[in-house]
Write a protein that holds these residues in place. Structure first.
Motif, PDB file in Angstrom:
ATOM      1  N   GLY A   1      -4.488  18.393  24.273  1.00  0.00           N
ATOM      2  CA  GLY A   1      -3.763  18.039  23.064  1.00  0.00           C
ATOM      3  C   GLY A   1      -3.717  16.548  22.781  1.00  0.00           C
ATOM      4  N   THR A   2      -3.596  15.722  23.819  1.00  0.00           N
ATOM      5  CA  THR A   2      -3.531  14.283  23.582  1.00  0.00           C
ATOM      6  C   THR A   2      -4.868  13.749  23.064  1.00  0.00           C
ATOM      7  N   THR A   3      -5.972  14.333  23.500  1.00  0.00           N
ATOM      8  CA  THR A   3      -7.279  13.923  22.984  1.00  0.00           C
ATOM      9  C   THR A   3      -7.418  14.302  21.515  1.00  0.00           C
ATOM     10  N   VAL A   4      -6.947  15.491  21.164  1.00  0.00           N
ATOM     11  CA  VAL A   4      -6.960  15.897  19.756  1.00  0.00           C
ATOM     12  C   VAL A   4      -6.141  14.916  18.923  1.00  0.00           C
ATOM     13  N   ALA A   5      -4.945  14.579  19.400  1.00  0.00           N
ATOM     14  CA  ALA A   5      -4.077  13.656  18.666  1.00  0.00           C
ATOM     15  C   ALA A   5      -4.725  12.285  18.529  1.00  0.00           C
ATOM     16  N   GLN A   6      -5.411  11.849  19.576  1.00  0.00           N
ATOM     17  CA  GLN A   6      -6.075  10.547  19.523  1.00  0.00           C
ATOM     18  C   GLN A   6      -7.133  10.528  18.428  1.00  0.00           C
ATOM     19  N   ARG A   7      -7.883  11.617  18.282  1.00  0.00           N
ATOM     20  CA  ARG A   7      -8.930  11.671  17.271  1.00  0.00           C
ATOM     21  C   ARG A   7      -8.358  11.758  15.856  1.00  0.00           C
TER      22      ARG A   7
END
Length: 234
Positions: A61-67
């Motif tokens: 989820g944090t990678t999705v949010a970063q993108r």
């Protein structure tokens, strides 16, 4: 407000969907079980908000949010069982951080914050491309474009409704929309918001994953570093 639920646990998705049915002016536009599926769904269901778990298979989820960081839509509301990621979540621009089991009053508060943030951000001006379709001059919003491919003296625009022919060069389009189009290789441009990931094949070739499309154009080695940097920056 259009909401996409992203959680690898079916019961968690069901609970969130049940709570959202009790919230006014909210539409659940989809439910997916991992970060890859969430990114793929963006170009199809166009959510205003993601209810996003953190620990999931594949892209977390944090990678999705970063993108997604810096975009007006979708806004991110994390829904997780762990407190440890809260600081990082807010650094990524999340609207709120809800602990499971999610309570109705906290969910309503988070949705209200997301609605306020979206309303407070000026809408982006829509850009259009003009081309020919069966002999007629038509235009297509750049938001609808999947990719642009050079084909002899024309550029073929693949979009959600079909294809369109342009008489402009890829170089001209790249110069006209420098903040909206990125180059994958000498014969292909894509809108930045469509680029959701890169996939390396066993033979070393790299393909681009485009949101809302199964088309995976190849990436040239020359353009690969810039695309990786773009994805890291969100």
């Amino acid at each position: 407000m259009r909401v996409l639920i992203v959680d690898d646990e079916p019961l968690a998705r069901l609970r969130l969907a049940t709570l959202l049915r009790e919230c006014e002016d909210v539409e659940v536009v989809g439910q997916v079980g991992d970060g890859d599926a969430a990114l793929d769904a963006l170009g199809t269901v166009h959510p205003d908000v993601l209810l996003l778990d953190i620990n999931m298979p594949g892209i977390n989820g944090t990678t999705v949010a970063q993108r997604l960081s810096g975009r007006t839509r979708p806004q991110v509301i994390f829904c997780t069982a762990y407190e440890a990621h809260a600081v990082h979540a807010f650094e990524l621009g999340a609207v709120d951080y809800l602990l499971k089991p999610v309570r109705m009053e906290r969910l309503r508060d988070a949705l209200a914050r997301a609605r306020q943030r979206i309303a407070a951000t000026p809408r982006e001006v829509t850009s259009y491309l003009s081309g020919r379709l069966r002999g007629e001059q038509v235009r297509i919003a750049l938001d609808e474009v999947v990719c642009l491919l050079a084909d002899e003296k024309y550029v073929v625009v693949q979009h959600r409704g079909g294809e369109l022919l342009l008489e402009e060069s890829l170089r001209h389009l790249e110069e006209a929309y420098p903040d909206q189009l990125v180059r994958l290789h000498r014969n292909c441009l894509v809108p930045q918001q469509r680029l959701v990931g890169l996939k390396t094949l066993a033979d070393g070739r790299v393909l681009a994953r485009l949101g809302g499309s199964e088309f995976t154009p190849e990436v040239s080695r020359r353009n690969l570093p810039a695309l990786r940097k773009l994805l890291r920056m969100g």
